[in-house]
Structures are given as structure tokens and as C-alpha cells.
Design a protein around this motif. Structure first.
Motif, PDB file in Angstrom:
ATOM      1  N   ALA A 139      -6.485  24.854   1.203  1.00 39.03           N
ATOM      2  CA  ALA A 139      -4.673  26.109   0.733  1.00 39.03           C
ATOM      3  C   ALA A 139      -5.304  27.583   0.727  1.00 39.03           C
ATOM      4  O   ALA A 139      -4.256  28.181   1.266  1.00 39.03           O
ATOM      5  N   PHE A 140      -6.479  27.858   0.403  1.00 42.54           N
ATOM      6  CA  PHE A 140      -6.442  29.398   0.948  1.00 42.54           C
ATOM      7  C   PHE A 140      -5.486  29.683   2.702  1.00 42.54           C
ATOM      8  O   PHE A 140      -5.186  31.056   3.016  1.00 42.54           O
ATOM      9  N   ASP A 141      -6.587  29.010   3.371  1.00 46.45           N
ATOM     10  CA  ASP A 141      -6.280  28.835   4.554  1.00 46.45           C
ATOM     11  C   ASP A 141      -4.621  29.386   5.073  1.00 46.45           C
ATOM     12  O   ASP A 141      -4.341  29.915   5.445  1.00 46.45           O
ATOM     13  N   ARG A 142      -4.276  28.114   4.438  1.00 44.45           N
ATOM     14  CA  ARG A 142      -2.573  28.151   4.288  1.00 44.45           C
ATOM     15  C   ARG A 142      -1.868  29.453   4.010  1.00 44.45           C
ATOM     16  O   ARG A 142      -0.688  30.109   4.615  1.00 44.45           O
ATOM     17  N   TYR A 143      -2.938  29.989   3.271  1.00 46.65           N
ATOM     18  CA  TYR A 143      -2.065  30.779   2.052  1.00 46.65           C
ATOM     19  C   TYR A 143      -2.102  32.132   2.717  1.00 46.65           C
ATOM     20  O   TYR A 143      -0.804  32.613   3.195  1.00 46.65           O
ATOM     21  N   VAL A 144      -3.194  32.060   3.802  1.00 49.26           N
ATOM     22  CA  VAL A 144      -3.016  33.718   4.560  1.00 49.26           C
ATOM     23  C   VAL A 144      -2.681  33.412   5.992  1.00 49.26           C
ATOM     24  O   VAL A 144      -1.688  34.024   6.520  1.00 49.26           O
ATOM     25  N   ALA A 145      -2.348  32.099   6.523  1.00 48.63           N
ATOM     26  CA  ALA A 145      -1.419  31.965   7.781  1.00 48.63           C
ATOM     27  C   ALA A 145      -0.293  32.103   7.320  1.00 48.63           C
ATOM     28  O   ALA A 145       0.336  32.799   8.194  1.00 48.63           O
ATOM     29  N   ILE A 146       0.729  31.786   6.136  1.00 49.04           N
ATOM     30  CA  ILE A 146       1.737  31.734   5.738  1.00 49.04           C
ATOM     31  C   ILE A 146       2.245  32.843   5.229  1.00 49.04           C
ATOM     32  O   ILE A 146       2.712  34.166   5.526  1.00 49.04           O
ATOM     33  N   CYS A 147       1.575  33.558   4.175  1.00 49.06           N
ATOM     34  CA  CYS A 147       1.719  34.704   3.618  1.00 49.06           C
ATOM     35  C   CYS A 147       1.319  36.260   4.453  1.00 49.06           C
ATOM     36  O   CYS A 147       1.687  36.881   4.039  1.00 49.06           O
ATOM     37  N   ASP A 148      -0.384  35.658   5.124  1.00 49.74           N
ATOM     38  CA  ASP A 148       0.032  36.832   5.854  1.00 49.74           C
ATOM     39  C   ASP A 148      -0.574  36.565   6.688  1.00 49.74           C
ATOM     40  O   ASP A 148      -1.952  36.827   7.391  1.00 49.74           O
ATOM     41  N   PRO A 149       0.324  36.411   7.778  1.00 50.49           N
ATOM     42  CA  PRO A 149      -0.132  35.842   9.261  1.00 50.49           C
ATOM     43  C   PRO A 149      -0.695  37.141  10.319  1.00 50.49           C
ATOM     44  O   PRO A 149      -1.262  36.154  11.289  1.00 50.49           O
ATOM     45  N   LEU A 150      -0.378  38.531  10.001  1.00 45.10           N
ATOM     46  CA  LEU A 150      -0.746  39.131  10.957  1.00 45.10           C
ATOM     47  C   LEU A 150      -2.704  40.160  10.937  1.00 45.10           C
ATOM     48  O   LEU A 150      -2.625  39.590  11.569  1.00 45.10           O
ATOM     49  N   ARG A 151      -3.173  39.186   9.977  1.00 48.32           N
ATOM     50  CA  ARG A 151      -4.228  39.008   9.614  1.00 48.32           C
ATOM     51  C   ARG A 151      -5.592  37.953   9.311  1.00 48.32           C
ATOM     52  O   ARG A 151      -6.297  38.061   8.885  1.00 48.32           O
ATOM     53  N   HIS A 152      -4.736  37.339   9.767  1.00 49.92           N
ATOM     54  CA  HIS A 152      -5.233  35.694   9.163  1.00 49.92           C
ATOM     55  C   HIS A 152      -6.521  35.586  10.206  1.00 49.92           C
ATOM     56  O   HIS A 152      -7.285  34.994  10.225  1.00 49.92           O
ATOM     57  N   SER A 153      -6.383  35.786  11.623  1.00 49.53           N
ATOM     58  CA  SER A 153      -7.892  36.171  12.529  1.00 49.53           C
ATOM     59  C   SER A 153      -8.846  37.238  11.644  1.00 49.53           C
ATOM     60  O   SER A 153      -9.562  37.090  12.062  1.00 49.53           O
ATOM     61  N   ILE A 241       3.122  30.299  -1.326  1.00 46.85           N
ATOM     62  CA  ILE A 241       3.078  29.991  -0.535  1.00 46.85           C
ATOM     63  C   ILE A 241       4.677  29.657  -0.105  1.00 46.85           C
ATOM     64  O   ILE A 241       4.989  29.315   0.719  1.00 46.85           O
ATOM     65  N   VAL A 242       5.246  28.509  -0.848  1.00 45.82           N
ATOM     66  CA  VAL A 242       6.577  29.100  -1.593  1.00 45.82           C
ATOM     67  C   VAL A 242       6.595  29.942  -1.495  1.00 45.82           C
ATOM     68  O   VAL A 242       8.440  29.535  -1.108  1.00 45.82           O
ATOM     69  N   ARG A 243       6.986  30.301  -2.411  1.00 47.56           N
ATOM     70  CA  ARG A 243       7.725  31.551  -2.133  1.00 47.56           C
ATOM     71  C   ARG A 243       7.862  32.489  -1.273  1.00 47.56           C
ATOM     72  O   ARG A 243       8.739  33.248  -0.811  1.00 47.56           O
ATOM     73  N   ALA A 244       6.767  32.831  -0.180  1.00 41.95           N
ATOM     74  CA  ALA A 244       6.838  33.342   1.459  1.00 41.95           C
ATOM     75  C   ALA A 244       7.694  31.522   2.318  1.00 41.95           C
ATOM     76  O   ALA A 244       8.703  32.680   3.008  1.00 41.95           O
ATOM     77  N   ILE A 245       7.731  31.124   1.611  1.00 38.39           N
ATOM     78  CA  ILE A 245       8.784  30.015   2.669  1.00 38.39           C
ATOM     79  C   ILE A 245      10.435  29.888   2.204  1.00 38.39           C
ATOM     80  O   ILE A 245      11.154  30.333   3.400  1.00 38.39           O
ATOM     81  N   LEU A 246      10.240  29.776   0.239  1.00 40.92           N
ATOM     82  CA  LEU A 246      11.474  30.613   0.706  1.00 40.92           C
ATOM     83  C   LEU A 246      12.258  31.987   1.796  1.00 40.92           C
ATOM     84  O   LEU A 246      13.894  31.867   1.221  1.00 40.92           O
ATOM     85  N   ARG A 247      11.624  32.719   1.404  1.00 39.93           N
ATOM     86  CA  ARG A 247      12.049  33.896   2.285  1.00 39.93           C
ATOM     87  C   ARG A 247      12.595  33.435   3.702  1.00 39.93           C
ATOM     88  O   ARG A 247      12.257  34.733   4.238  1.00 39.93           O
ATOM     89  N   LEU A 248      12.027  32.333   4.286  1.00 44.03           N
ATOM     90  CA  LEU A 248      12.264  32.291   5.389  1.00 44.03           C
ATOM     91  C   LEU A 248      13.041  32.695   5.857  1.00 44.03           C
ATOM     92  O   LEU A 248      14.532  32.300   5.408  1.00 44.03           O
ATOM     93  N   PRO A 249      13.768  33.294   7.316  1.00 44.41           N
ATOM     94  CA  PRO A 249      15.546  33.306   7.614  1.00 44.41           C
ATOM     95  C   PRO A 249      15.766  31.896   8.028  1.00 44.41           C
ATOM     96  O   PRO A 249      17.428  31.971   7.805  1.00 44.41           O
ATOM     97  N   THR A 250      15.373  31.168   8.219  1.00 45.71           N
ATOM     98  CA  THR A 250      16.138  29.958   9.451  1.00 45.71           C
ATOM     99  C   THR A 250      15.922  28.365   8.411  1.00 45.71           C
ATOM    100  O   THR A 250      14.846  28.614   7.783  1.00 45.71           O
ATOM    101  N   LYS A 251      16.698  27.816   8.039  1.00 44.54           N
ATOM    102  CA  LYS A 251      16.885  26.572   7.054  1.00 44.54           C
ATOM    103  C   LYS A 251      15.534  25.695   7.548  1.00 44.54           C
ATOM    104  O   LYS A 251      14.491  25.548   6.849  1.00 44.54           O
ATOM    105  N   ASP A 252      15.685  25.844   9.149  1.00 42.33           N
ATOM    106  CA  ASP A 252      14.914  24.839   9.874  1.00 42.33           C
ATOM    107  C   ASP A 252      13.614  25.531   9.580  1.00 42.33           C
ATOM    108  O   ASP A 252      12.282  24.233   9.955  1.00 42.33           O
ATOM    109  N   ALA A 253      13.358  26.928   9.739  1.00 37.49           N
ATOM    110  CA  ALA A 253      11.712  26.912   9.620  1.00 37.49           C
ATOM    111  C   ALA A 253      11.517  26.549   8.446  1.00 37.49           C
ATOM    112  O   ALA A 253       9.908  26.582   8.254  1.00 37.49           O
TER     113      ALA A 253
END
Length: 332
Positions: A139-153, A241-253
Motif C-alpha cells: 500500500a505504501f509503494d502504491r501511495y508513493v507511485a501514485i501520489c509522488d511518482p517522481l520520487r518513487h525510485s 491514493i483515492v484523493r490523487a486518483i480523483l485529481r487525474l485529468p482523464t476519466k480513462d486514467a
């Protein structure tokens, strides 16, 4: 007329064993007797069929995940490392239970060595705690990957991933080992018959002829601590993660990311719901038939190892593509 004990209805050997056990004083018996599923002895052979199917699926699925991730360099990332940890944990969990359970169902081989029983208890409860910790890490990995993708690695390096894995394993050992040590030191002078299909902690210590409140309270504390802490961390991660998803620009994403997270949440609920029911019903059982309690306990240990590689593996595009590639290579 005295009623015949339930376990004596299953056969002469078990009746003789119970008679000896109830009339002989002993301390720390060399063997315990596992009844399987009391009340459903006549159906043991039929019950073993779905058990075998689930075990085979779990073994094949989890080994496939490990094989694909090991063979494909592009999958050497934190998400797939955690998935491999989950696969190994599931293999240990189902293998700790299923072989012995199947020998009970198919061959009426009910005896288990006292030390082997405690070892099984440690692996079952210990790796259940490990699995809970891995869900938190994922869950933490998905949080970082979705909410802070540039710093994930940079946040989840290979060193950090390995340290998380070791911390999860160490936490499990520290919390579960006292349960086993306490169970080992109790005197067992009433009976050595366990009304269960495996050496569940409370099913074993309830046989002790001593005040076992410390075992009961400690086990309850571990379950509450692990479940509450891990569920809270997972809930916080997925809320963000849900909060970040709701801010995504497209419905498909949004739909694609929701689909991935939704499958993860289903796996987590599949793991926690039967586990909590099993634990609480064993301590506060009110009108819950024993055979139903044991069936749910077995579902908790068999279904997640079977479903995890399907949900996490088949629904993960990179693993699915690699698996299809391996099959097409073999055909050509």
C-alpha cells in the motif's frame, strides 16, 4: 446413558485414543491428535478435493509469479519485489497447513508430534503477520507511485525494500514467538486431542490444565495491535491514493487506476475478514458451529494464497504480457 463423544463417532482408533487420553495423566505429550473437521468426518474425502485444487492453484500461481519476476529484468522494481515477498509468504502459509490437513482427510493420519505442532503454529501465525505487513508495504509503494511518482525510485530503493522486508519478518518473529514459547511451557494433562485441522494457537492452549489467561490475553493483544495498526496504515495510504486518483485529468486514467487499487483492496479484505472472524469466534464463540469455525479458518489460510497470484499477477499488465510471451515462445 452417557452420550458418546463426537470424536468417538469417527472410528475405533480415535475412540481408543480419547479413552486413553482422558484416563491417563501426562505432561507435554509427545503427540497431539488433530480431528480435522469434527462433525464432518464422513465428508473428509470430498472436502479434500477442493482443498487439493486450491493448493495446486496456489503453488502453481505463486511459483509462476516468482519465475516471471526473476526472469524479466524490467520487473525488478519495488512493486514486484513486494509481490515476490507475498508469493513466498503464501507458499509458506499454505504448505504449513495443507499437506498435513490432506493426510488427515485422505489417510486418517491424525497424529502430529508436539514439537511439529508448535512449529506449525509458529509458521501459520508468524507468516500471517508477515502477510499483513507486506500488504502495508505494498500500500505504501502504491501511495508513493501514485501520489509522488517522481520520487518513487529515490524513496523505494532496493536497499529500502530489503530493509522493509527484514523489518516485517523481524516484527512477526518478535510478536509471535512468545505465543509459541508460552504454549510450550503449559502442562497438558487433560487430553491431547485438538478439535481442529491444524495447530491453531488457542485450539492448542485450551487443552492445557493451567491458567492460560496470559496466552489468551497476549494472543488477543497481538491480533488487535497488528490488525489495527496495519489496517489504519493501509486505510491512510488508500485514502491518499483515492484523493490523487480523483485529481487525474482523464476519466480513462481514473478508471484504470481505480481498477488496480480496487483489486488490491479486494485481496486485503479477503485476507483480513476471515482472519478476524476466526480469531474472534474462537474466543467469543456464540452459537457458531465448530465445523463452520474450522472451515472459515481454513478458508483464511487457503483462499488468499490462491487468489493473490491471480489478482496481482493476471491483472498486472507487465506480468500478464510476460506470461503470454512465454507461452507463445513455447508454441513456436
Amino acid at each position: 446413558m452417557q452420550e458418546t463423544p463426537l470424536s468417538c463417532r469417527g472410528g475405533h482408533f480415535l475412540c481408543h485414543t480419547m479413552t486413553v487420553s482422558n484416563t491417563t495423566d501426562f505432561t507435554n505429550p509427545s503427540t497431539f491428535i488433530l480431528l480435522g473437521i469434527p462433525g464432518l468426518e464422513m465428508a473428509h474425502v470430498w472436502i479434500s478435493i477442493p482443498y487439493c485444487i486450491m493448493y495446486v492453484i496456489a503453488i502453481l500461481g505463486n511459483f509462476t509469479i516468482l519465475f516471471i519476476v526473476e526472469r524479466e529484468p524490467s520487473l525488478h522494481e519495488p512493486m514486484y519485489y513486494f509481490l515476490c515477498m507475498l508469493a513466498v509468504t503464501d507458499l509458506v502459509l499454505c504448505t504449513s497447513v495443507l499437506p498435513k490437513t490432506l493426510t488427515i482427510f485422505l489417510f486418517n493420519s491424525r497424529e502430529i508430534n508436539f514439537s511439529a505442532c508448535l512449529t506449525q503454529m509458529y509458521f501459520i501465525h508468524g507468516f500471517s503477520v508477515v502477510e499483513s505487513g507486506i500488504f502495508v508495504a505494498m500500500a505504501f509503494d502504491r501511495y508513493v507511485a501514485i501520489c509522488d511518482p517522481l520520487r518513487h525510485s529515490t524513496i523505494l530503493t532496493n536497499l529500502i525494500v530489503s530493509q522493509i522486508g527484514l523489518a516485517v519478518l523481524l516484527r512477526s518473529s518478535v510478536l509471535v514467538l512468545p505465543c509459541v514459547l508460552l504454549a510450550r511451557q503449559w502442562p497438558y494433562c487433560r487430553t491431547n486431542i485438538i478439535p481442529h485441522s491444524y495447530c491453531e494457537h488457542m485450539a492448542v492452549v485450551n487443552l492445557a490444565c493451567a491458567d492460560i489467561r496470559i496466552s489468551s490475553y497476549y494472543g488477543l493483544s497481538v491480533v488487535i495491535l497488528v490488525t489495527t495498526m496495519d489496517a489504519l496504515l493501509i486505510a491512510v495510504s488508500y485514502t491518499q491514493i483515492v484523493r490523487a486518483i480523483l485529481r487525474l485529468p482523464t476519466k480513462d486514467a481514473r478508471l484504470k487506476t481505480f481498477g488496480t487499487c480496487g483489486s488490491h483492496i479486494c485481496v486485503i479484505l479477503t485476507f483480513y475478514s476471515p482472519a478476524l472472524f476466526t480469531f474472534l469466534s474462537h474466543r467469543f464463540r456464540q452459537n457458531v458451529p465448530l465445523h463452520f469455525h474450522i472451515l472459515i479458518a481454513n478458508v483464511n489460510l487457503m483462499v488468499p494464497p490462491m487468489l493473490n497470484p491471480i489478482i496481482y499477477g493476471v491483472r498486472t499488465k507487465q506480468i500478464r504480457d510476460r506470461l503470454l510471451h512465454l507461452f507463445t515462445q513455447r508454441k513456436t
